[in-house]
Design a protein around this motif. Structure first.
Motif, PDB file in Angstrom:
ATOM      1  N   ASP A  64       0.810  -1.297   0.073  1.00 38.87           N
ATOM      2  CA  ASP A  64       0.077   0.098   0.076  1.00 38.87           C
ATOM      3  C   ASP A  64       1.004   1.274   0.064  1.00 38.87           C
ATOM      4  O   ASP A  64       0.656   2.286   0.735  1.00 38.87           O
ATOM      5  CB  ASP A  64      -1.026   0.177   1.317  1.00 38.87           C
ATOM      6  CG  ASP A  64      -2.068   1.088   1.100  1.00 38.87           C
ATOM      7  OD1 ASP A  64      -2.470   1.340  -0.063  1.00 38.87           O
ATOM      8  OD2 ASP A  64      -2.772   1.451   1.861  1.00 38.87           O
TER       9      ASP A  64
ATOM     10  N   TRP B 142      -9.509  10.220  -0.611  1.00 40.55           N
ATOM     11  CA  TRP B 142     -10.096   9.088  -1.420  1.00 40.55           C
ATOM     12  C   TRP B 142     -11.307   8.741  -0.460  1.00 40.55           C
ATOM     13  O   TRP B 142     -10.877   7.951   0.592  1.00 40.55           O
ATOM     14  CB  TRP B 142      -9.161   8.100  -1.718  1.00 40.55           C
ATOM     15  CG  TRP B 142      -8.258   8.607  -2.672  1.00 40.55           C
ATOM     16  CD1 TRP B 142      -8.061   9.612  -3.331  1.00 40.55           C
ATOM     17  CD2 TRP B 142      -6.934   7.808  -2.909  1.00 40.55           C
ATOM     18  NE1 TRP B 142      -7.043   9.826  -4.125  1.00 40.55           N
ATOM     19  CE2 TRP B 142      -6.128   8.637  -4.081  1.00 40.55           C
ATOM     20  CE3 TRP B 142      -6.429   6.630  -2.513  1.00 40.55           C
ATOM     21  CZ2 TRP B 142      -5.095   8.321  -4.527  1.00 40.55           C
ATOM     22  CZ3 TRP B 142      -5.237   6.390  -3.021  1.00 40.55           C
ATOM     23  CH2 TRP B 142      -4.386   6.973  -4.023  1.00 40.55           C
TER      24      TRP B 142
ATOM     25  N   TRP C 280     -11.492  11.104  -4.781  1.00 36.29           N
ATOM     26  CA  TRP C 280     -12.415  10.094  -5.104  1.00 36.29           C
ATOM     27  C   TRP C 280     -13.727  10.236  -4.376  1.00 36.29           C
ATOM     28  O   TRP C 280     -13.653  10.033  -3.156  1.00 36.29           O
ATOM     29  CB  TRP C 280     -11.766   8.687  -5.076  1.00 36.29           C
ATOM     30  CG  TRP C 280     -10.587   8.315  -5.591  1.00 36.29           C
ATOM     31  CD1 TRP C 280      -9.948   9.098  -6.656  1.00 36.29           C
ATOM     32  CD2 TRP C 280      -9.762   7.214  -5.569  1.00 36.29           C
ATOM     33  NE1 TRP C 280      -8.793   8.503  -6.985  1.00 36.29           N
ATOM     34  CE2 TRP C 280      -8.697   7.390  -6.444  1.00 36.29           C
ATOM     35  CE3 TRP C 280     -10.021   6.018  -4.879  1.00 36.29           C
ATOM     36  CZ2 TRP C 280      -7.855   6.419  -6.555  1.00 36.29           C
ATOM     37  CZ3 TRP C 280      -8.899   5.019  -4.814  1.00 36.29           C
ATOM     38  CH2 TRP C 280      -7.884   5.266  -5.994  1.00 36.29           C
TER      39      TRP C 280
ATOM     40  N   GLU D 202      -5.787  -0.775   6.526  1.00 43.36           N
ATOM     41  CA  GLU D 202      -6.794  -1.102   5.314  1.00 43.36           C
ATOM     42  C   GLU D 202      -7.066  -2.569   5.394  1.00 43.36           C
ATOM     43  O   GLU D 202      -5.925  -3.462   5.755  1.00 43.36           O
ATOM     44  CB  GLU D 202      -6.183  -0.844   3.780  1.00 43.36           C
ATOM     45  CG  GLU D 202      -6.087   0.751   3.829  1.00 43.36           C
ATOM     46  CD  GLU D 202      -6.137   1.216   2.185  1.00 43.36           C
ATOM     47  OE1 GLU D 202      -5.925   0.367   1.306  1.00 43.36           O
ATOM     48  OE2 GLU D 202      -5.884   2.462   2.049  1.00 43.36           O
TER      49      GLU D 202
ATOM     50  N   ALA E 102      -8.960   2.267   4.470  1.00 44.99           N
ATOM     51  CA  ALA E 102     -10.049   1.985   3.659  1.00 44.99           C
ATOM     52  C   ALA E 102     -10.522   0.468   3.890  1.00 44.99           C
ATOM     53  O   ALA E 102      -9.861  -0.399   4.510  1.00 44.99           O
ATOM     54  CB  ALA E 102      -9.678   1.794   2.216  1.00 44.99           C
TER      55      ALA E 102
ATOM     56  N   ARG F 232      -4.327   5.621   5.832  1.00 47.38           N
ATOM     57  CA  ARG F 232      -4.739   4.527   5.046  1.00 47.38           C
ATOM     58  C   ARG F 232      -5.943   3.581   5.671  1.00 47.38           C
ATOM     59  O   ARG F 232      -5.103   2.858   6.381  1.00 47.38           O
ATOM     60  CB  ARG F 232      -3.805   3.808   4.190  1.00 47.38           C
ATOM     61  CG  ARG F 232      -3.003   4.976   3.105  1.00 47.38           C
ATOM     62  CD  ARG F 232      -1.782   4.328   2.707  1.00 47.38           C
ATOM     63  NE  ARG F 232      -1.167   5.248   1.896  1.00 47.38           N
ATOM     64  CZ  ARG F 232      -0.988   5.454   0.611  1.00 47.38           C
ATOM     65  NH1 ARG F 232      -1.534   4.656  -0.324  1.00 47.38           N
ATOM     66  NH2 ARG F 232      -0.146   6.409   0.073  1.00 47.38           N
TER      67      ARG F 232
ATOM     68  N   GLU G 146      -4.640  14.247  -1.542  1.00 42.41           N
ATOM     69  CA  GLU G 146      -5.312  13.156  -1.799  1.00 42.41           C
ATOM     70  C   GLU G 146      -6.525  12.775  -0.956  1.00 42.41           C
ATOM     71  O   GLU G 146      -6.218  12.357   0.286  1.00 42.41           O
ATOM     72  CB  GLU G 146      -4.426  11.878  -2.043  1.00 42.41           C
ATOM     73  CG  GLU G 146      -3.325  11.989  -3.150  1.00 42.41           C
ATOM     74  CD  GLU G 146      -2.442  10.886  -3.351  1.00 42.41           C
ATOM     75  OE1 GLU G 146      -1.495  11.004  -4.347  1.00 42.41           O
ATOM     76  OE2 GLU G 146      -2.444  10.013  -2.516  1.00 42.41           O
TER      77      GLU G 146
ATOM     78  N   HIS H 118      -2.517  12.589   2.539  1.00 37.16           N
ATOM     79  CA  HIS H 118      -3.100  11.448   1.912  1.00 37.16           C
ATOM     80  C   HIS H 118      -4.051  11.037   2.928  1.00 37.16           C
ATOM     81  O   HIS H 118      -3.979  10.737   4.117  1.00 37.16           O
ATOM     82  CB  HIS H 118      -2.253  10.227   1.552  1.00 37.16           C
ATOM     83  CG  HIS H 118      -3.034   9.245   0.884  1.00 37.16           C
ATOM     84  ND1 HIS H 118      -3.367   9.073  -0.495  1.00 37.16           N
ATOM     85  CD2 HIS H 118      -3.535   7.918   1.537  1.00 37.16           C
ATOM     86  CE1 HIS H 118      -3.791   8.062  -0.676  1.00 37.16           C
ATOM     87  NE2 HIS H 118      -3.914   7.439   0.459  1.00 37.16           N
ATOM     88  N   TYR H 119      -5.234  11.039   2.378  1.00 36.53           N
ATOM     89  CA  TYR H 119      -6.504  10.489   3.270  1.00 36.53           C
ATOM     90  C   TYR H 119      -7.404   9.543   2.593  1.00 36.53           C
ATOM     91  O   TYR H 119      -8.156   9.810   1.724  1.00 36.53           O
ATOM     92  CB  TYR H 119      -7.436  11.557   3.793  1.00 36.53           C
ATOM     93  CG  TYR H 119      -8.483  11.338   4.556  1.00 36.53           C
ATOM     94  CD1 TYR H 119      -8.606  11.131   5.939  1.00 36.53           C
ATOM     95  CD2 TYR H 119      -9.704  11.036   4.200  1.00 36.53           C
ATOM     96  CE1 TYR H 119      -9.637  10.785   6.840  1.00 36.53           C
ATOM     97  CE2 TYR H 119     -10.758  10.947   4.768  1.00 36.53           C
ATOM     98  CZ  TYR H 119     -10.867  10.734   6.140  1.00 36.53           C
ATOM     99  OH  TYR H 119     -11.837  10.314   6.952  1.00 36.53           O
ATOM    100  N   CYS H 120      -7.118   8.356   2.874  1.00 38.34           N
ATOM    101  CA  CYS H 120      -7.868   7.146   2.449  1.00 38.34           C
ATOM    102  C   CYS H 120      -9.148   6.456   3.439  1.00 38.34           C
ATOM    103  O   CYS H 120      -8.325   5.703   4.220  1.00 38.34           O
ATOM    104  CB  CYS H 120      -6.819   6.334   1.477  1.00 38.34           C
ATOM    105  SG  CYS H 120      -8.134   4.951   0.845  1.00 38.34           S
ATOM    106  N   CYS H 121     -10.111   6.705   3.413  1.00 42.41           N
ATOM    107  CA  CYS H 121     -11.048   5.993   3.897  1.00 42.41           C
ATOM    108  C   CYS H 121     -12.396   5.753   3.194  1.00 42.41           C
ATOM    109  O   CYS H 121     -13.423   6.287   3.192  1.00 42.41           O
ATOM    110  CB  CYS H 121     -11.512   7.142   5.080  1.00 42.41           C
ATOM    111  SG  CYS H 121     -12.425   6.247   6.276  1.00 42.41           S
ATOM    112  N   ARG H 122     -12.061   4.626   2.301  1.00 39.64           N
ATOM    113  CA  ARG H 122     -13.187   4.500   1.295  1.00 39.64           C
ATOM    114  C   ARG H 122     -13.910   2.995   1.549  1.00 39.64           C
ATOM    115  O   ARG H 122     -13.392   2.430   2.245  1.00 39.64           O
ATOM    116  CB  ARG H 122     -12.621   4.463  -0.323  1.00 39.64           C
ATOM    117  CG  ARG H 122     -11.446   3.626  -0.294  1.00 39.64           C
ATOM    118  CD  ARG H 122     -10.835   3.758  -1.657  1.00 39.64           C
ATOM    119  NE  ARG H 122      -9.661   2.532  -1.673  1.00 39.64           N
ATOM    120  CZ  ARG H 122      -9.708   1.471  -1.743  1.00 39.64           C
ATOM    121  NH1 ARG H 122     -10.730   0.829  -1.711  1.00 39.64           N
ATOM    122  NH2 ARG H 122      -8.708   0.644  -1.839  1.00 39.64           N
TER     123      ARG H 122
END
Length: 186
Positions: A12, A159, A180, A93, A114, A112, A157, A132-136
């Protein structure tokens, strides 16, 4: 001891780029629990347990810990944090994590999270370094709202696809390059 690596494959994006600490690649080990971490409370800089069976981790007071990598540790339910002022990367994730508290992780850059069971994330005063923030893909999300205010000025970013977020999303970061949002109610 500066690192514990029970499994890490950089799957990742954990090595290179903005990450200051490259971790050696290592096959996942058949580990379900880690005890006695208090002896490395002041020295530990990274902890990796990708694909392990670890359920709970307690990193309260780990002031040197910069990187936690638990990608696809499918049984992971809890990581306790407080006093983690050096923490800059947090990857959980594809785990069962339901709650995260970054209120003291003032250097957090890369989150991360997600495909978890996340229902709440607390930021407190942290977030000024987050890029970066990814929590999808969190249909059960209740209070995991994206970082959208001036609290996150470096966010590049964001997402958050597939979360069913209702309402208006207005990120104020002037450096945002990737977002996203599909499969939300915005």
């Amino acid at each position: 001891l500066k690192g514990i690596n029970l499994g890490y494959d950089a799957s990742d994006g954990g090595n290179g780029g903005n990450n200051r600490l490259n971790v050696p690649l290592h096959d996942s080990q058949p580990v379900s629990a880690v005890n006695g971490l208090d002896i490395v409370r002041t020295t530990l800089q990274y902890f990796c347990g990708n694909y392990t069976d670890i359920v709970n981790l307690d990193f309260r007071g780990f002031s040197s810990l910069g990187k936690i990598e638990m990608f696809s540790a499918a049984n992971l339910e809890t990581i306790l944090l407080s006093g983690n002022t050096s923490l800059y990367r947090f990857c959980v994730e594809a785990t069962k994590i339901a709650f995260t508290d970054f209120s003291e992780a003032v250097n957090m850059e890369d989150y991360r999270g997600a495909v978890t069971l996340l229902t709440e994330t607390r930021w407190g005063d942290a977030g000024s370094q987050l890029w970066h923030y990814c929590c999808r893909q969190h249909r059960n999300t209740m209070t995991v709202y994206p970082p959208v205010n001036d609290h996150f000025p470096l966010l590049r970013e964001m997402w958050i696809e597939g979360n069913g977020h209702p309402g208006h999303i207005n990120p104020l970061s002037k450096v945002l390059t990737s977002i996203w949002l599909n499969n939300n109610d915005v």
